[in-house]
Design a protein around this motif. Structure first.
Motif, short mmCIF file in Angstrom:
data_model
loop_
_atom_site.label_atom_id
_atom_site.label_comp_id
_atom_site.label_asym_id
_atom_site.label_seq_id
_atom_site.Cartn_x
_atom_site.Cartn_y
_atom_site.Cartn_z
N SER A 155 55.93 26.50 41.09
CA SER A 155 54.91 26.67 40.07
C SER A 155 54.37 28.09 40.16
CB SER A 155 53.78 25.66 40.24
OG SER A 155 53.06 25.89 41.44
N GLY A 156 53.77 28.53 39.09
CA GLY A 156 53.20 29.86 39.06
C GLY A 156 51.78 29.82 38.51
N LEU A 157 51.03 30.85 38.83
CA LEU A 157 49.66 30.97 38.35
C LEU A 157 49.39 32.44 38.09
CD1 LEU A 157 46.90 29.56 37.89
CD2 LEU A 157 46.40 30.04 40.29
N THR A 158 48.96 32.77 36.88
CA THR A 158 48.57 34.13 36.55
C THR A 158 47.05 34.17 36.50
OG1 THR A 158 50.60 34.51 35.30
CG2 THR A 158 48.74 35.96 34.83
N ILE A 159 46.48 35.11 37.24
CA ILE A 159 45.02 35.23 37.29
C ILE A 159 44.61 36.67 37.00
CG2 ILE A 159 44.66 33.29 38.86
CD1 ILE A 159 44.58 35.19 41.20
N MET A 160 43.40 36.80 36.54
CA MET A 160 42.84 38.13 36.27
C MET A 160 41.84 38.45 37.37
SD MET A 160 44.48 39.06 33.64
CE MET A 160 43.63 40.59 33.31
N ALA A 161 41.94 39.65 37.92
CA ALA A 161 41.07 40.09 39.01
C ALA A 161 40.20 41.25 38.53
CB ALA A 161 41.89 40.51 40.21
N PRO A 172 51.91 43.55 37.23
CA PRO A 172 52.43 44.64 36.41
C PRO A 172 51.60 45.91 36.56
CG PRO A 172 51.25 43.06 35.05
CD PRO A 172 51.31 42.48 36.43
N ASP A 173 50.44 45.80 37.21
CA ASP A 173 49.54 46.94 37.36
C ASP A 173 49.81 47.75 38.64
OD1 ASP A 173 47.96 46.34 34.98
OD2 ASP A 173 47.32 44.58 36.12
N PHE A 174 50.72 47.26 39.50
CA PHE A 174 51.02 47.93 40.78
C PHE A 174 52.52 47.97 41.02
CE2 PHE A 174 46.72 46.42 41.19
CZ PHE A 174 46.07 47.45 41.83
N GLY A 175 52.96 48.98 41.77
CA GLY A 175 54.36 49.10 42.12
C GLY A 175 54.79 48.06 43.15
N ALA A 176 53.87 47.65 44.02
CA ALA A 176 54.20 46.67 45.07
C ALA A 176 52.94 45.89 45.45
CB ALA A 176 54.76 47.37 46.30
N PRO A 197 49.25 51.91 42.34
CA PRO A 197 48.70 51.51 41.04
C PRO A 197 49.34 52.33 39.91
CG PRO A 197 47.07 52.73 42.33
CD PRO A 197 48.25 52.51 43.22
N LYS A 198 49.57 51.67 38.79
CA LYS A 198 50.21 52.33 37.64
C LYS A 198 49.24 53.26 36.92
CE LYS A 198 54.04 49.86 38.05
NZ LYS A 198 54.78 48.89 37.31
N LYS A 199 47.92 53.07 37.17
CA LYS A 199 46.90 53.96 36.60
C LYS A 199 45.69 53.92 37.52
CE LYS A 199 44.62 50.50 33.76
NZ LYS A 199 43.97 50.22 32.53
N ASN A 200 44.77 54.85 37.34
CA ASN A 200 43.54 54.83 38.12
C ASN A 200 42.72 53.61 37.72
OD1 ASN A 200 44.13 57.23 39.47
ND2 ASN A 200 43.21 58.47 37.83
N LEU A 201 42.24 52.89 38.72
CA LEU A 201 41.46 51.68 38.47
C LEU A 201 40.05 51.86 39.03
CD1 LEU A 201 44.23 49.12 39.43
CD2 LEU A 201 43.30 49.49 37.14
N TYR A 202 39.08 51.47 38.23
CA TYR A 202 37.68 51.65 38.60
C TYR A 202 36.93 50.33 38.46
CZ TYR A 202 39.06 56.48 37.94
OH TYR A 202 39.73 57.67 38.02
N GLY A 234 34.99 47.39 37.25
CA GLY A 234 34.93 46.85 35.90
C GLY A 234 36.28 46.67 35.24
N ASP A 235 37.33 47.34 35.77
CA ASP A 235 38.67 47.16 35.23
C ASP A 235 39.20 45.78 35.62
OD1 ASP A 235 38.72 49.69 34.09
OD2 ASP A 235 39.79 50.60 35.78
N MET A 236 40.14 45.27 34.82
CA MET A 236 40.77 43.98 35.11
C MET A 236 42.25 44.21 35.45
SD MET A 236 38.36 41.76 34.82
CE MET A 236 39.15 40.18 34.72
N VAL A 237 42.74 43.42 36.43
CA VAL A 237 44.12 43.53 36.91
C VAL A 237 44.76 42.15 36.83
CG1 VAL A 237 45.49 43.92 38.99
CG2 VAL A 237 43.61 45.47 38.44
N THR A 238 46.02 42.10 36.44
CA THR A 238 46.77 40.85 36.37
C THR A 238 47.50 40.62 37.68
OG1 THR A 238 47.10 41.12 33.99
CG2 THR A 238 48.58 39.59 35.13
N LEU A 239 47.35 39.41 38.25
CA LEU A 239 48.08 38.99 39.44
C LEU A 239 48.90 37.75 39.10
CD1 LEU A 239 45.22 39.27 42.09
CD2 LEU A 239 47.06 40.93 41.67
N MET A 240 50.17 37.75 39.50
CA MET A 240 51.05 36.61 39.24
C MET A 240 51.45 35.99 40.57
SD MET A 240 53.17 38.54 36.23
CE MET A 240 53.65 39.76 37.41
#
Length: 149
Positions: A134-140, A67-71, A114-119, A121-127
């Motif tokens: 099956s699916g897995l959601t992880i935080m990067a 959800p944090d990136f367009g593609a 990216p939907k916003k500037n990321l620096y 220390g920021d966290m990004v959701t990956l699905m």
């Protein structure tokens, strides 16, 4: 009298309970998850992690979204005739009880728009979606440098 007839059925159901619970457990584990911080003015980032297949069958990573990136695309860096290039891949197979590493110079994610500037220390959701549905959601974690293994 009814209890006597139900007892074998209850024993049968309880005996299948561990297998049913295992089937609902995770099929893939992710570790060492991170995204390289982009240089100023660059709107493409790279994502890395290790995926471990916890099943008895090979699985394929078939789709990644955020959800944090367009593609988001899966790529592999390849060296051909002394030239390094990136190829988009539709899926990446993880062998049964094996692992695959997404790392600089190998498999990696290309995270675009990216939907916003990321620096750092920021966290990004990956699905992540796999061939067994099956699916897995992880935080990067966004980082300047790779984490120590």
């Amino acid at each position: 009298m009814v209890t006597r007839h139900l007892f074998p059925l209850m024993v049968l159901c309880v005996s299948f309970l561990p297998a049913a619970m295992a089937a609902d457990g995770p099929t893939v584990r992710a570790s060492h998850v991170w995204i390289r911080e982009a240089a100023p003015g660059v709107d493409v980032m790279a994502g890395y992690f290790v995926l471990e297949n916890l099943t008895d069958q090979s699985l394929a990573l078939t789709q990644v979204g955020s959800p944090d990136f367009g593609a988001v695309m899966m790529h592999q860096s390849v060296l051909k005739d002394g030239q390094e290039s990136m190829l988009e891949v539709a899926q990446i197979v993880i062998p049964a009880h094996g692992s695959i590493e997404f790392k600089p110079g190998g498999y990696h994610l290309m995270l675009m728009q990216p939907k916003k500037n990321l620096y750092s220390g920021d966290m990004v959701t990956l699905m992540l979606t796999f061939s067994d549905r099956s699916g897995l959601t992880i935080m990067a974690n966004v980082r300047r440098d790779p984490p120590a293994h």
